[in-house]
Design a protein around this motif. Sequence first.
Motif, PDB file in Angstrom:
ATOM      1  N   GLY A   1       0.831  -1.199   0.000  1.00 36.67           N
ATOM      2  CA  GLY A   1       0.000   0.000   0.000  1.00 36.67           C
ATOM      3  C   GLY A   1       0.861   1.242   0.000  1.00 36.67           C
ATOM      4  N   SER A   2       0.476   2.209   0.798  1.00 37.93           N
ATOM      5  CA  SER A   2       1.185   3.479   0.861  1.00 37.93           C
ATOM      6  C   SER A   2       2.346   3.378   1.854  1.00 37.93           C
ATOM      7  CB  SER A   2       0.223   4.586   1.284  1.00 37.93           C
ATOM      8  OG  SER A   2       0.900   5.827   1.340  1.00 37.93           O
ATOM      9  N   THR A   3       3.434   2.766   1.395  1.00 33.30           N
ATOM     10  CA  THR A   3       4.541   2.451   2.307  1.00 33.30           C
ATOM     11  C   THR A   3       5.593   3.551   2.406  1.00 33.30           C
ATOM     12  OG1 THR A   3       5.719   1.304   0.547  1.00 33.30           O
ATOM     13  CG2 THR A   3       4.294  -0.037   1.968  1.00 33.30           C
ATOM     14  N   SER A   4       5.402   4.607   1.644  1.00 34.33           N
ATOM     15  CA  SER A   4       6.371   5.696   1.754  1.00 34.33           C
ATOM     16  C   SER A   4       6.236   6.356   3.119  1.00 34.33           C
ATOM     17  CB  SER A   4       6.136   6.735   0.657  1.00 34.33           C
ATOM     18  OG  SER A   4       4.864   7.302   0.792  1.00 34.33           O
ATOM     19  N   SER A   5       7.300   6.906   3.590  1.00 35.54           N
ATOM     20  CA  SER A   5       7.341   7.614   4.873  1.00 35.54           C
ATOM     21  C   SER A   5       7.094   6.721   6.080  1.00 35.54           C
ATOM     22  CB  SER A   5       6.332   8.786   4.898  1.00 35.54           C
ATOM     23  OG  SER A   5       6.626   9.715   3.896  1.00 35.54           O
ATOM     24  N   ILE A   6       7.259   5.404   5.922  1.00 35.93           N
ATOM     25  CA  ILE A   6       7.239   4.524   7.100  1.00 35.93           C
ATOM     26  C   ILE A   6       8.584   4.678   7.793  1.00 35.93           C
ATOM     27  CG2 ILE A   6       7.287   2.159   7.945  1.00 35.93           C
ATOM     28  CD1 ILE A   6       5.238   1.449   5.862  1.00 35.93           C
TER      29      ILE A   6
ATOM     30  N   TYR B   1       2.676  -9.545  16.552  1.00 41.59           N
ATOM     31  CA  TYR B   1       2.099  -8.556  15.645  1.00 41.59           C
ATOM     32  C   TYR B   1       3.191  -7.682  15.044  1.00 41.59           C
ATOM     33  CZ  TYR B   1      -2.348  -9.672  17.908  1.00 41.59           C
ATOM     34  OH  TYR B   1      -3.461 -10.309  18.391  1.00 41.59           O
ATOM     35  N   CYS B   2       3.046  -7.418  13.770  1.00 40.36           N
ATOM     36  CA  CYS B   2       3.920  -6.475  13.073  1.00 40.36           C
ATOM     37  C   CYS B   2       3.312  -5.076  13.175  1.00 40.36           C
ATOM     38  CB  CYS B   2       4.028  -6.896  11.615  1.00 40.36           C
ATOM     39  SG  CYS B   2       4.975  -5.806  10.548  1.00 40.36           S
ATOM     40  N   ASN B   3       4.146  -4.092  13.357  1.00 38.12           N
ATOM     41  CA  ASN B   3       3.711  -2.703  13.483  1.00 38.12           C
ATOM     42  C   ASN B   3       4.530  -1.812  12.565  1.00 38.12           C
ATOM     43  OD1 ASN B   3       4.696  -0.027  15.082  1.00 38.12           O
ATOM     44  ND2 ASN B   3       2.490  -0.299  15.313  1.00 38.12           N
ATOM     45  N   ALA B   4       3.879  -0.819  11.994  1.00 33.73           N
ATOM     46  CA  ALA B   4       4.580   0.183  11.173  1.00 33.73           C
ATOM     47  C   ALA B   4       4.058   1.561  11.553  1.00 33.73           C
ATOM     48  CB  ALA B   4       4.361  -0.081   9.692  1.00 33.73           C
ATOM     49  N   GLU B   5       4.971   2.482  11.745  1.00 35.39           N
ATOM     50  CA  GLU B   5       4.619   3.861  12.074  1.00 35.39           C
ATOM     51  C   GLU B   5       4.850   4.721  10.832  1.00 35.39           C
ATOM     52  OE1 GLU B   5       3.558   5.010  15.149  1.00 35.39           O
ATOM     53  OE2 GLU B   5       3.517   2.959  15.932  1.00 35.39           O
ATOM     54  N   LYS B   6       3.767   5.263  10.315  1.00 32.93           N
ATOM     55  CA  LYS B   6       3.864   6.057   9.089  1.00 32.93           C
ATOM     56  C   LYS B   6       3.783   7.540   9.427  1.00 32.93           C
ATOM     57  CE  LYS B   6       1.585   6.838   4.618  1.00 32.93           C
ATOM     58  NZ  LYS B   6       2.783   6.774   3.784  1.00 32.93           N
TER      59      LYS B   6
ATOM     60  N   PHE C   1       2.645  10.603  13.560  1.00 30.84           N
ATOM     61  CA  PHE C   1       2.827   9.240  13.053  1.00 30.84           C
ATOM     62  C   PHE C   1       1.562   8.439  13.307  1.00 30.84           C
ATOM     63  CE2 PHE C   1       7.289   9.419  12.019  1.00 30.84           C
ATOM     64  CZ  PHE C   1       7.723  10.489  12.775  1.00 30.84           C
ATOM     65  N   TRP C   2       1.189   7.630  12.318  1.00 30.08           N
ATOM     66  CA  TRP C   2      -0.001   6.795  12.434  1.00 30.08           C
ATOM     67  C   TRP C   2       0.425   5.337  12.495  1.00 30.08           C
ATOM     68  CZ3 TRP C   2      -4.812   8.174  13.565  1.00 30.08           C
ATOM     69  CH2 TRP C   2      -5.801   7.193  13.475  1.00 30.08           C
ATOM     70  N   PRO C   3      -0.067   4.569  13.486  1.00 27.25           N
ATOM     71  CA  PRO C   3       0.337   3.158  13.594  1.00 27.25           C
ATOM     72  C   PRO C   3      -0.542   2.234  12.768  1.00 27.25           C
ATOM     73  CG  PRO C   3      -0.986   3.743  15.482  1.00 27.25           C
ATOM     74  CD  PRO C   3      -0.888   4.990  14.633  1.00 27.25           C
ATOM     75  N   TYR C   4       0.092   1.295  12.121  1.00 27.34           N
ATOM     76  CA  TYR C   4      -0.617   0.232  11.415  1.00 27.34           C
ATOM     77  C   TYR C   4      -0.194  -1.105  12.013  1.00 27.34           C
ATOM     78  CZ  TYR C   4      -1.931   3.656   7.885  1.00 27.34           C
ATOM     79  OH  TYR C   4      -2.453   4.749   7.243  1.00 27.34           O
ATOM     80  N   TRP C   5      -1.138  -2.061  12.009  1.00 26.97           N
ATOM     81  CA  TRP C   5      -0.907  -3.374  12.614  1.00 26.97           C
ATOM     82  C   TRP C   5      -1.264  -4.491  11.650  1.00 26.97           C
ATOM     83  CZ3 TRP C   5       1.390  -3.687  17.315  1.00 26.97           C
ATOM     84  CH2 TRP C   5       1.394  -2.537  18.117  1.00 26.97           C
ATOM     85  N   GLY C   6      -0.511  -5.571  11.738  1.00 26.26           N
ATOM     86  CA  GLY C   6      -0.863  -6.774  11.022  1.00 26.26           C
ATOM     87  C   GLY C   6      -1.890  -7.569  11.810  1.00 26.26           C
ATOM     88  N   GLN C   7      -2.292  -8.706  11.255  1.00 27.75           N
ATOM     89  CA  GLN C   7      -3.339  -9.515  11.880  1.00 27.75           C
ATOM     90  C   GLN C   7      -2.786 -10.434  12.958  1.00 27.75           C
ATOM     91  OE1 GLN C   7      -1.835 -10.306   9.107  1.00 27.75           O
ATOM     92  NE2 GLN C   7      -1.404 -12.495   9.278  1.00 27.75           N
TER      93      GLN C   7
END
Length: 120
Positions: free
Chosen positions: A26-31, A94-99, A106-112
């Motif tokens: 997806g929108s992986t820039s700026s992670i 869980y995998c986490n990414a801070e965008k 920064f907005w956190p995203y999480w895997g399942q």
Amino acid sequence: QVQLVESGGGLVQAGGSLRLSCVASGSTSSINVMGWYRQAPGKKRELVATITSGGSTNYADSVKGRFTITRDNAKNTLYLQMNSLKPEDTAVYYCNAEKNIRVGVFWPYWGQGTQVTVSS
């Protein structure tokens, strides 16, 4: 939006090893920071390890010397090599990414999540 998909969990005996992977799409820039967290039954989610886009790492004391976090920015993939596993490492990981969505925010995203079970 960022989608995170983990893989590599499973059942292993104490002392064994597993390698977790997390692919970001997806929108992986700026992670900036990516990391692994875990949650055991009846417990709060806790940090396992994090890594910045520049490669700086941070580990929970409980996994230092046993786990290694790495990141392939070209493949948008995060890894967690887990060695000398213990029954207390049993949890959903869980995998986490801070965008970085704007300056200083920064907005956190999480895997399942992926289940890791270590038998004694």
